[in-house]
Design an enzyme around this catalytic site. Structure first.
Site, PDB file in Angstrom:
ATOM      1  N   LYS A  96      -0.657   0.222  -5.766  1.00 51.39           N
ATOM      2  CA  LYS A  96      -1.234  -0.872  -6.558  1.00 51.39           C
ATOM      3  C   LYS A  96      -0.333  -1.311  -7.708  1.00 51.39           C
ATOM      4  O   LYS A  96      -0.361  -2.457  -8.126  1.00 51.39           O
ATOM      5  CB  LYS A  96      -2.611  -0.479  -7.075  1.00 51.39           C
ATOM      6  CG  LYS A  96      -3.652  -0.449  -5.967  1.00 51.39           C
ATOM      7  CD  LYS A  96      -5.056  -0.518  -6.544  1.00 51.39           C
ATOM      8  CE  LYS A  96      -6.082  -0.713  -5.451  1.00 51.39           C
ATOM      9  NZ  LYS A  96      -6.264   0.498  -4.617  1.00 51.39           N
ATOM     10  N   GLU A 118     -10.606  -7.022 -12.548  1.00 48.95           N
ATOM     11  CA  GLU A 118     -11.853  -6.329 -12.261  1.00 48.95           C
ATOM     12  C   GLU A 118     -11.472  -5.123 -11.420  1.00 48.95           C
ATOM     13  O   GLU A 118     -10.450  -5.124 -10.723  1.00 48.95           O
ATOM     14  CB  GLU A 118     -12.847  -7.238 -11.550  1.00 48.95           C
ATOM     15  CG  GLU A 118     -12.831  -7.194 -10.055  1.00 48.95           C
ATOM     16  CD  GLU A 118     -11.596  -7.848  -9.453  1.00 48.95           C
ATOM     17  OE1 GLU A 118     -11.030  -7.247  -8.540  1.00 48.95           O
ATOM     18  OE2 GLU A 118     -11.199  -8.938  -9.902  1.00 48.95           O
ATOM     19  N   SER A 386      -0.531   5.323   1.267  1.00 47.19           N
ATOM     20  CA  SER A 386      -0.654   4.345   0.171  1.00 47.19           C
ATOM     21  C   SER A 386      -0.878   5.019  -1.178  1.00 47.19           C
ATOM     22  O   SER A 386      -0.493   4.490  -2.210  1.00 47.19           O
ATOM     23  CB  SER A 386      -1.804   3.381   0.467  1.00 47.19           C
ATOM     24  OG  SER A 386      -2.993   4.099   0.759  1.00 47.19           O
TER      25      SER A 386
HETATM   26  C1  PLP Z   1      -6.970   0.556  -3.472  1.00 45.04           C
HETATM   27  C2  PLP Z   1      -6.373   1.453  -2.481  1.00 45.04           C
HETATM   28  C3  PLP Z   1      -6.339   1.126  -1.103  1.00 45.04           C
HETATM   29  C4  PLP Z   1      -6.995  -0.086  -0.538  1.00 45.04           C
HETATM   30  O1  PLP Z   1      -6.468  -1.291  -0.981  1.00 45.04           O
HETATM   31  P1  PLP Z   1      -5.582  -2.239  -0.056  1.00 45.04           P
HETATM   32  O2  PLP Z   1      -5.530  -3.500  -0.819  1.00 45.04           O
HETATM   33  O3  PLP Z   1      -6.248  -2.358   1.263  1.00 45.04           O
HETATM   34  O4  PLP Z   1      -4.253  -1.598   0.083  1.00 45.04           O
HETATM   35  C5  PLP Z   1      -5.688   1.990  -0.238  1.00 45.04           C
HETATM   36  N1  PLP Z   1      -5.129   3.126  -0.683  1.00 45.04           N
HETATM   37  C6  PLP Z   1      -5.148   3.480  -1.981  1.00 45.04           C
HETATM   38  C7  PLP Z   1      -4.501   4.757  -2.385  1.00 45.04           C
HETATM   39  C8  PLP Z   1      -5.757   2.661  -2.922  1.00 45.04           C
HETATM   40  O5  PLP Z   1      -5.786   3.032  -4.212  1.00 45.04           O
END
Ligand code: PLP
Length: 424
Positions: A96, A118, A386
Protein backbone atom coordinates in the site's frame (compact mmCIF):
# COMPACT_ATOMS: atom_id res chain seq x y z
CA UNK A 1 13.51 1.75 -13.69
CA UNK A 2 11.76 5.08 -14.16
CA UNK A 3 12.44 5.17 -17.90
CA UNK A 4 10.14 2.28 -18.72
CA UNK A 5 7.50 3.43 -16.26
CA UNK A 6 6.03 6.03 -18.59
CA UNK A 7 4.46 3.56 -21.01
CA UNK A 8 2.90 1.99 -17.92
CA UNK A 9 0.95 5.15 -17.13
CA UNK A 10 -1.61 3.74 -19.52
CA UNK A 11 -4.68 5.84 -19.87
CA UNK A 12 -8.01 4.07 -19.94
CA UNK A 13 -10.44 5.14 -22.63
CA UNK A 14 -12.37 8.01 -21.07
CA UNK A 15 -11.97 6.25 -17.74
CA UNK A 16 -13.54 2.96 -18.88
CA UNK A 17 -12.27 -0.62 -18.99
CA UNK A 18 -14.78 -2.36 -21.22
CA UNK A 19 -18.15 -1.79 -19.55
CA UNK A 20 -16.63 -0.92 -16.15
CA UNK A 21 -15.12 2.19 -14.60
CA UNK A 22 -16.25 5.74 -15.27
CA UNK A 23 -16.64 8.71 -12.99
CA UNK A 24 -19.95 8.86 -11.16
CA UNK A 25 -19.47 11.76 -8.79
CA UNK A 26 -21.53 14.73 -7.63
CA UNK A 27 -21.07 17.80 -9.80
CA UNK A 28 -19.27 19.63 -6.98
CA UNK A 29 -16.35 17.17 -7.15
CA UNK A 30 -15.96 17.13 -10.92
CA UNK A 31 -13.41 19.96 -11.12
CA UNK A 32 -11.40 18.58 -8.18
CA UNK A 33 -11.06 15.22 -9.93
CA UNK A 34 -10.25 16.80 -13.29
CA UNK A 35 -7.50 18.78 -11.59
CA UNK A 36 -5.95 15.54 -10.26
CA UNK A 37 -6.31 13.86 -13.64
CA UNK A 38 -4.50 16.66 -15.47
CA UNK A 39 -1.74 16.89 -12.85
CA UNK A 40 -1.17 13.12 -12.77
CA UNK A 41 -0.72 12.59 -16.51
CA UNK A 42 1.74 15.50 -16.66
CA UNK A 43 3.67 14.37 -13.56
CA UNK A 44 4.34 10.84 -14.87
CA UNK A 45 5.92 12.36 -17.99
CA UNK A 46 8.11 14.66 -15.89
CA UNK A 47 11.61 13.20 -15.36
CA UNK A 48 12.14 15.24 -12.17
CA UNK A 49 8.93 13.90 -10.56
CA UNK A 50 9.78 10.33 -11.52
CA UNK A 51 13.36 10.71 -10.24
CA UNK A 52 12.11 11.94 -6.87
CA UNK A 53 9.63 9.05 -6.69
CA UNK A 54 12.42 6.60 -7.54
CA UNK A 55 14.63 8.08 -4.83
CA UNK A 56 11.93 7.72 -2.14
CA UNK A 57 11.18 4.19 -3.30
CA UNK A 58 14.79 3.17 -2.78
CA UNK A 59 15.59 5.01 0.47
CA UNK A 60 12.25 5.10 2.29
CA UNK A 61 10.18 2.16 1.02
CA UNK A 62 13.18 -0.15 0.66
CA UNK A 63 12.80 -1.12 -3.00
CA UNK A 64 13.39 -3.26 -4.88
CA UNK A 65 11.71 -5.90 -2.73
CA UNK A 66 13.26 -9.38 -3.11
CA UNK A 67 12.05 -12.26 -5.27
CA UNK A 68 12.52 -15.46 -3.28
CA UNK A 69 12.85 -18.92 -4.80
CA UNK A 70 10.92 -20.93 -2.21
CA UNK A 71 13.14 -23.98 -2.59
CA UNK A 72 11.84 -25.89 0.45
CA UNK A 73 8.18 -25.40 -0.41
CA UNK A 74 8.86 -26.36 -4.03
CA UNK A 75 10.59 -29.58 -2.97
CA UNK A 76 7.73 -30.49 -0.62
CA UNK A 77 5.11 -29.85 -3.31
CA UNK A 78 6.94 -31.92 -5.90
CA UNK A 79 5.57 -29.90 -8.82
CA UNK A 80 6.42 -26.49 -10.27
CA UNK A 81 8.94 -24.19 -8.61
CA UNK A 82 7.33 -21.56 -6.39
CA UNK A 83 8.72 -18.02 -6.38
CA UNK A 84 7.54 -15.40 -3.87
CA UNK A 85 7.66 -11.66 -4.57
CA UNK A 86 8.32 -10.44 -1.03
CA UNK A 87 6.34 -7.21 -1.43
CA UNK A 88 5.47 -7.29 2.26
CA UNK A 89 9.07 -6.38 3.02
CA UNK A 90 8.26 -2.82 1.86
CA UNK A 91 8.03 -0.15 4.58
CA UNK A 92 4.82 -0.40 6.67
CA UNK A 93 4.64 -4.08 5.75
CA UNK A 94 2.66 -4.14 2.51
CA UNK A 95 2.35 -2.84 -1.04
CA UNK A 96 0.00 0.00 0.00
CA UNK A 97 2.92 2.37 0.59
CA UNK A 98 3.76 2.37 -3.17
CA UNK A 99 0.48 4.07 -3.95
CA UNK A 100 0.38 6.26 -0.83
CA UNK A 101 3.81 7.74 -1.58
CA UNK A 102 2.99 8.24 -5.27
CA UNK A 103 -0.27 10.09 -4.63
CA UNK A 104 1.14 12.09 -1.69
CA UNK A 105 4.01 13.24 -3.89
CA UNK A 106 1.46 14.28 -6.52
CA UNK A 107 -0.56 16.15 -3.86
CA UNK A 108 2.55 18.06 -2.87
CA UNK A 109 3.35 18.90 -6.48
CA UNK A 110 -0.22 20.25 -6.85
CA UNK A 111 0.35 22.57 -3.89
CA UNK A 112 -2.07 20.77 -1.56
CA UNK A 113 -1.14 20.89 2.12
CA UNK A 114 -3.68 18.42 3.46
CA UNK A 115 -4.43 14.79 2.59
CA UNK A 116 -7.58 12.88 3.54
CA UNK A 117 -8.14 9.15 3.28
CA UNK A 118 -10.59 6.55 4.47
CA UNK A 119 -9.58 3.20 5.86
CA UNK A 120 -11.35 -0.01 6.87
CA UNK A 121 -8.87 -2.29 8.60
CA UNK A 122 -6.38 0.56 8.87
CA UNK A 123 -3.60 -0.64 6.55
CA UNK A 124 -4.22 2.09 3.96
CA UNK A 125 -4.47 4.62 6.78
CA UNK A 126 -1.09 3.54 8.16
CA UNK A 127 0.59 3.77 4.73
CA UNK A 128 -0.97 7.18 4.06
CA UNK A 129 0.00 8.49 7.50
CA UNK A 130 3.62 7.39 6.98
CA UNK A 131 3.75 8.92 3.48
CA UNK A 132 2.33 12.23 4.75
CA UNK A 133 4.78 12.33 7.66
CA UNK A 134 7.66 11.76 5.23
CA UNK A 135 6.46 14.47 2.80
CA UNK A 136 5.34 17.02 5.40
CA UNK A 137 1.60 16.91 4.66
CA UNK A 138 -1.26 17.12 7.16
CA UNK A 139 -3.14 13.79 7.25
CA UNK A 140 -6.74 13.11 8.29
CA UNK A 141 -8.04 9.52 8.16
CA UNK A 142 -11.77 8.72 8.32
CA UNK A 143 -12.56 5.38 9.91
CA UNK A 144 -15.86 3.79 10.95
CA UNK A 145 -16.26 3.87 14.73
CA UNK A 146 -16.68 0.07 14.75
CA UNK A 147 -13.36 -0.30 12.89
CA UNK A 148 -11.65 2.17 15.24
CA UNK A 149 -12.64 -0.09 18.14
CA UNK A 150 -11.55 -3.27 16.35
CA UNK A 151 -8.27 -1.99 14.91
CA UNK A 152 -6.61 -0.18 17.80
CA UNK A 153 -3.04 -1.26 16.86
CA UNK A 154 -3.39 0.47 13.48
CA UNK A 155 -5.08 3.53 15.01
CA UNK A 156 -2.18 3.83 17.44
CA UNK A 157 0.31 3.55 14.55
CA UNK A 158 -1.45 6.23 12.49
CA UNK A 159 -1.40 8.58 15.47
CA UNK A 160 2.27 7.81 16.02
CA UNK A 161 2.87 9.10 12.47
CA UNK A 162 1.03 12.30 13.45
CA UNK A 163 -2.22 11.61 11.59
CA UNK A 164 -5.65 12.56 12.94
CA UNK A 165 -8.04 9.59 12.97
CA UNK A 166 -11.70 10.65 12.81
CA UNK A 167 -14.21 7.98 13.97
CA UNK A 168 -17.37 7.97 11.82
CA UNK A 169 -20.58 7.32 13.78
CA UNK A 170 -23.12 7.38 10.94
CA UNK A 171 -24.75 4.34 9.27
CA UNK A 172 -23.18 0.96 9.99
CA UNK A 173 -20.08 2.82 11.33
CA UNK A 174 -17.75 0.88 9.01
CA UNK A 175 -15.79 1.47 5.78
CA UNK A 176 -18.67 2.53 3.53
CA UNK A 177 -19.67 5.24 6.00
CA UNK A 178 -16.06 6.39 6.25
CA UNK A 179 -15.98 6.70 2.43
CA UNK A 180 -19.13 8.86 2.47
CA UNK A 181 -17.60 11.07 5.16
CA UNK A 182 -14.34 11.48 3.24
CA UNK A 183 -16.27 12.55 0.10
CA UNK A 184 -18.24 15.02 2.25
CA UNK A 185 -15.03 16.53 3.62
CA UNK A 186 -13.52 16.76 0.13
CA UNK A 187 -16.57 18.53 -1.35
CA UNK A 188 -15.86 21.41 1.02
CA UNK A 189 -12.06 21.30 1.10
CA UNK A 190 -10.60 20.41 -2.33
CA UNK A 191 -8.94 23.81 -2.68
CA UNK A 192 -6.16 22.72 -0.33
CA UNK A 193 -6.95 19.01 0.15
CA UNK A 194 -6.13 15.84 -1.81
CA UNK A 195 -8.28 12.71 -1.43
CA UNK A 196 -5.91 9.73 -1.44
CA UNK A 197 -7.77 6.57 -2.52
CA UNK A 198 -6.15 3.31 -1.46
CA UNK A 199 -6.98 0.74 -4.12
CA UNK A 200 -7.37 0.54 -7.91
CA UNK A 201 -10.98 1.70 -7.79
CA UNK A 202 -13.08 4.81 -7.33
CA UNK A 203 -13.87 7.37 -10.03
CA UNK A 204 -11.44 7.84 -12.97
CA UNK A 205 -8.51 8.60 -12.93
CA UNK A 206 -7.91 6.74 -9.64
CA UNK A 207 -7.81 3.24 -11.22
CA UNK A 208 -5.22 4.43 -13.78
CA UNK A 209 -3.23 6.25 -11.13
CA UNK A 210 -3.15 3.46 -8.55
CA UNK A 211 -2.25 0.87 -11.21
CA UNK A 212 0.63 3.07 -12.37
CA UNK A 213 2.08 3.50 -8.87
CA UNK A 214 1.66 -0.21 -8.08
CA UNK A 215 3.10 -1.41 -11.40
CA UNK A 216 6.55 -1.16 -9.83
CA UNK A 217 5.78 -4.60 -8.30
CA UNK A 218 5.28 -6.21 -11.71
CA UNK A 219 8.19 -4.43 -13.40
CA UNK A 220 10.61 -5.51 -10.68
CA UNK A 221 9.30 -9.07 -10.79
CA UNK A 222 9.65 -9.22 -14.57
CA UNK A 223 13.26 -8.00 -14.37
CA UNK A 224 14.10 -10.35 -11.48
CA UNK A 225 12.70 -13.36 -13.38
CA UNK A 226 14.56 -12.39 -16.56
CA UNK A 227 17.84 -12.06 -14.63
CA UNK A 228 17.46 -15.70 -13.56
CA UNK A 229 16.21 -16.88 -16.89
CA UNK A 230 12.88 -17.99 -15.42
CA UNK A 231 9.82 -17.98 -17.68
CA UNK A 232 6.77 -18.19 -15.40
CA UNK A 233 3.75 -20.35 -16.11
CA UNK A 234 1.48 -18.24 -13.90
CA UNK A 235 1.36 -15.19 -11.65
CA UNK A 236 -0.96 -15.31 -8.63
CA UNK A 237 -2.18 -12.43 -6.45
CA UNK A 238 -4.96 -11.86 -3.93
CA UNK A 239 -7.72 -9.41 -4.83
CA UNK A 240 -9.42 -7.02 -2.43
CA UNK A 241 -9.96 -3.76 -4.30
CA UNK A 242 -7.33 -5.10 -6.67
CA UNK A 243 -4.30 -2.81 -6.38
CA UNK A 244 -1.57 -5.34 -5.64
CA UNK A 245 -2.93 -7.68 -8.32
CA UNK A 246 -3.24 -5.08 -11.09
CA UNK A 247 0.24 -3.70 -10.26
CA UNK A 248 1.75 -7.19 -10.27
CA UNK A 249 0.01 -8.16 -13.53
CA UNK A 250 0.48 -4.86 -15.40
CA UNK A 251 3.61 -5.69 -17.46
CA UNK A 252 1.94 -8.93 -18.63
CA UNK A 253 -1.73 -8.11 -19.30
CA UNK A 254 -1.18 -7.19 -22.96
CA UNK A 255 0.55 -10.56 -23.63
CA UNK A 256 -1.05 -13.99 -23.87
CA UNK A 257 1.16 -15.55 -21.20
CA UNK A 258 1.81 -16.13 -18.35
CA UNK A 259 -1.53 -17.12 -16.85
CA UNK A 260 -2.73 -14.41 -14.46
CA UNK A 261 -4.74 -15.62 -11.48
CA UNK A 262 -6.64 -13.40 -9.03
CA UNK A 263 -7.73 -14.92 -5.73
CA UNK A 264 -10.72 -13.59 -3.82
CA UNK A 265 -11.77 -14.23 -0.25
CA UNK A 266 -13.88 -17.39 -0.04
CA UNK A 267 -14.66 -16.75 3.64
CA UNK A 268 -16.55 -19.63 5.24
CA UNK A 269 -18.43 -20.74 2.12
CA UNK A 270 -20.05 -19.80 -1.20
CA UNK A 271 -23.42 -18.62 0.16
CA UNK A 272 -24.63 -15.02 0.44
CA UNK A 273 -22.88 -13.10 3.21
CA UNK A 274 -20.29 -15.84 3.71
CA UNK A 275 -17.50 -14.50 1.47
CA UNK A 276 -16.18 -11.51 -0.46
CA UNK A 277 -16.02 -13.04 -3.97
CA UNK A 278 -17.23 -10.45 -6.48
CA UNK A 279 -16.24 -12.44 -9.56
CA UNK A 280 -17.19 -15.97 -8.55
CA UNK A 281 -19.53 -15.76 -5.55
CA UNK A 282 -23.29 -15.69 -4.92
CA UNK A 283 -24.85 -12.23 -4.78
CA UNK A 284 -22.29 -10.57 -7.10
CA UNK A 285 -23.56 -8.23 -9.79
CA UNK A 286 -22.82 -5.12 -11.77
CA UNK A 287 -23.54 -1.87 -10.01
CA UNK A 288 -22.42 1.72 -9.50
CA UNK A 289 -21.08 2.36 -6.01
CA UNK A 290 -18.60 4.90 -4.61
CA UNK A 291 -18.13 6.67 -7.93
CA UNK A 292 -17.46 3.78 -10.34
CA UNK A 293 -19.16 0.95 -12.18
CA UNK A 294 -17.98 -2.58 -11.47
CA UNK A 295 -18.89 -5.93 -9.90
CA UNK A 296 -20.22 -5.63 -6.37
CA UNK A 297 -21.80 -7.82 -3.73
CA UNK A 298 -25.28 -6.32 -3.45
CA UNK A 299 -28.43 -7.41 -1.67
CA UNK A 300 -31.87 -7.74 -3.30
CA UNK A 301 -32.52 -4.02 -2.82
CA UNK A 302 -29.29 -3.13 -4.59
CA UNK A 303 -27.64 -2.08 -1.34
CA UNK A 304 -24.04 -3.02 -0.56
CA UNK A 305 -24.14 -6.43 1.13
CA UNK A 306 -22.26 -7.74 4.13
CA UNK A 307 -19.03 -9.55 3.29
CA UNK A 308 -17.02 -12.02 5.28
CA UNK A 309 -13.35 -12.97 5.40
CA UNK A 310 -10.66 -13.75 7.94
CA UNK A 311 -8.56 -11.07 6.20
CA UNK A 312 -9.67 -7.48 6.71
CA UNK A 313 -7.98 -6.34 3.48
CA UNK A 314 -10.04 -8.63 1.21
CA UNK A 315 -13.30 -7.90 2.96
CA UNK A 316 -14.52 -5.29 0.48
CA UNK A 317 -17.82 -5.44 -1.49
CA UNK A 318 -16.40 -4.12 -4.81
CA UNK A 319 -13.57 -4.95 -7.19
CA UNK A 320 -11.53 -2.48 -9.26
CA UNK A 321 -13.03 -1.93 -12.74
CA UNK A 322 -9.96 -2.98 -14.73
CA UNK A 323 -9.73 -6.37 -13.01
CA UNK A 324 -13.47 -6.85 -13.47
CA UNK A 325 -12.94 -6.24 -17.18
CA UNK A 326 -9.89 -8.52 -17.41
CA UNK A 327 -11.94 -11.20 -15.64
CA UNK A 328 -14.78 -10.76 -18.12
CA UNK A 329 -12.43 -11.10 -21.10
CA UNK A 330 -10.79 -14.14 -19.52
CA UNK A 331 -7.26 -12.70 -19.42
CA UNK A 332 -7.34 -12.90 -15.62
CA UNK A 333 -8.71 -16.13 -14.12
CA UNK A 334 -10.47 -15.86 -10.77
CA UNK A 335 -10.40 -18.34 -7.92
CA UNK A 336 -11.26 -18.15 -4.29
CA UNK A 337 -9.64 -19.47 -1.14
CA UNK A 338 -11.48 -19.97 2.13
CA UNK A 339 -10.40 -18.73 5.56
CA UNK A 340 -9.21 -22.24 6.44
CA UNK A 341 -7.25 -22.70 3.20
CA UNK A 342 -5.51 -19.34 3.68
CA UNK A 343 -4.53 -20.18 7.24
CA UNK A 344 -3.18 -23.60 6.15
CA UNK A 345 -1.07 -22.02 3.41
CA UNK A 346 0.21 -19.41 5.85
CA UNK A 347 1.41 -21.94 8.43
CA UNK A 348 2.84 -24.31 5.78
CA UNK A 349 5.03 -21.59 4.23
CA UNK A 350 6.03 -20.17 7.63
CA UNK A 351 7.26 -23.56 8.81
CA UNK A 352 8.97 -24.70 5.64
CA UNK A 353 10.31 -21.42 4.29
CA UNK A 354 10.61 -19.04 7.27
CA UNK A 355 8.30 -16.45 5.70
CA UNK A 356 4.97 -15.35 7.22
CA UNK A 357 2.37 -14.15 4.72
CA UNK A 358 -0.28 -11.57 5.60
CA UNK A 359 -3.71 -13.25 5.76
CA UNK A 360 -4.71 -11.45 2.53
CA UNK A 361 -1.65 -12.70 0.65
CA UNK A 362 -2.12 -16.19 2.11
CA UNK A 363 -5.24 -16.53 -0.08
CA UNK A 364 -2.98 -16.16 -3.12
CA UNK A 365 -0.52 -18.59 -1.56
CA UNK A 366 -3.24 -21.24 -1.17
CA UNK A 367 -4.12 -21.03 -4.87
CA UNK A 368 -0.45 -20.90 -5.92
CA UNK A 369 0.32 -24.02 -3.88
CA UNK A 370 -2.46 -26.08 -5.43
CA UNK A 371 -1.50 -24.88 -8.93
CA UNK A 372 2.22 -25.63 -8.39
CA UNK A 373 1.33 -29.13 -7.17
CA UNK A 374 -0.60 -29.82 -10.37
CA UNK A 375 2.24 -28.72 -12.69
CA UNK A 376 5.36 -30.54 -13.83
CA UNK A 377 8.76 -29.83 -12.23
CA UNK A 378 10.64 -27.26 -14.30
CA UNK A 379 7.63 -24.94 -14.53
CA UNK A 380 7.47 -21.83 -12.35
CA UNK A 381 4.65 -20.13 -10.44
CA UNK A 382 5.10 -16.68 -8.91
CA UNK A 383 2.94 -15.50 -6.01
CA UNK A 384 2.83 -11.92 -4.76
CA UNK A 385 3.16 -11.76 -0.97
CA UNK A 386 1.37 -8.38 -0.81
CA UNK A 387 1.98 -8.08 2.93
CA UNK A 388 3.81 -9.74 5.78
CA UNK A 389 1.92 -11.41 8.57
CA UNK A 390 3.22 -9.61 11.66
CA UNK A 391 0.15 -7.36 11.63
CA UNK A 392 -2.18 -10.37 11.92
CA UNK A 393 -0.90 -11.74 15.21
CA UNK A 394 -4.06 -10.59 17.02
CA UNK A 395 -6.11 -12.70 14.57
CA UNK A 396 -3.88 -15.75 14.10
CA UNK A 397 -2.73 -16.22 17.70
CA UNK A 398 -6.27 -16.57 19.19
CA UNK A 399 -6.99 -19.23 16.51
CA UNK A 400 -3.71 -21.13 16.62
CA UNK A 401 -3.08 -21.04 20.39
CA UNK A 402 -6.27 -19.76 22.07
CA UNK A 403 -5.62 -20.70 25.71
CA UNK A 404 -2.10 -19.25 25.88
CA UNK A 405 -3.16 -16.07 24.08
CA UNK A 406 -6.14 -15.52 26.37
CA UNK A 407 -3.94 -15.97 29.46
CA UNK A 408 -1.41 -13.52 27.99
CA UNK A 409 -4.06 -10.83 27.38
CA UNK A 410 -5.49 -11.31 30.87
CA UNK A 411 -2.04 -10.83 32.41
CA UNK A 412 -1.45 -7.71 30.28
CA UNK A 413 -4.77 -6.23 31.39
CA UNK A 414 -4.07 -7.06 35.03
CA UNK A 415 -0.66 -5.36 34.75
CA UNK A 416 -2.23 -2.20 33.27
CA UNK A 417 -4.90 -2.13 36.00
CA UNK A 418 -2.25 -2.62 38.71
CA UNK A 419 -0.04 0.20 37.41
CA UNK A 420 -3.09 2.50 37.15
CA UNK A 421 -3.95 1.62 40.75
CA UNK A 422 -0.38 2.33 41.90
CA UNK A 423 -0.38 5.72 40.13
CA UNK A 424 -3.50 6.88 42.01
C1 PLP B 1 -5.11 -3.96 1.63
C2 PLP B 1 -4.40 -5.21 1.37
C3 PLP B 1 -4.77 -6.08 0.31
C4 PLP B 1 -5.97 -5.84 -0.54
O1 PLP B 1 -5.91 -4.69 -1.32
P1 PLP B 1 -5.70 -4.71 -2.89
O2 PLP B 1 -6.02 -3.33 -3.30
O3 PLP B 1 -6.60 -5.74 -3.47
O4 PLP B 1 -4.28 -5.06 -3.14
C5 PLP B 1 -4.01 -7.20 0.08
N1 PLP B 1 -2.95 -7.50 0.86
C6 PLP B 1 -2.57 -6.71 1.88
C7 PLP B 1 -1.39 -7.11 2.69
C8 PLP B 1 -3.27 -5.55 2.17
O5 PLP B 1 -2.89 -4.78 3.21
Amino acid sequence: MSADERPNARRSEAGYFGPYGGRYVPEVLRSAIEEIEAAFFVAVEDAAFMAELEHIRADFIGRPTPLLHAANVSRLLGGADLYIKLEGYAHTGAHKINNAIGQALLAKRMGKRRVIAETGAGQHGVATAAACAKLGLECVVYMGAVDVDRQQPNVATMELYGATVVPVHSGSRTLKDAINEAFRDWAGSFGDTFYLIGSALGPAPFPDMVRTFQSVIGRETKAQLAERGVVPEALVACVGGGSNAIGFFEPFTADESPRLIGVEAGGIGPGKGEHASRMTGDGARTGIVHGYKSRFLLDDDGQVAETRSISAGLDYPGIGPELASLGRSGRVEFRRATDVEALEALTFIARSEGVVFALESAHAAAAAISLARSLRPGKAVVVNMSGRGDKDLFITAPILRPAEWKAFLERELAAINASEGAAK
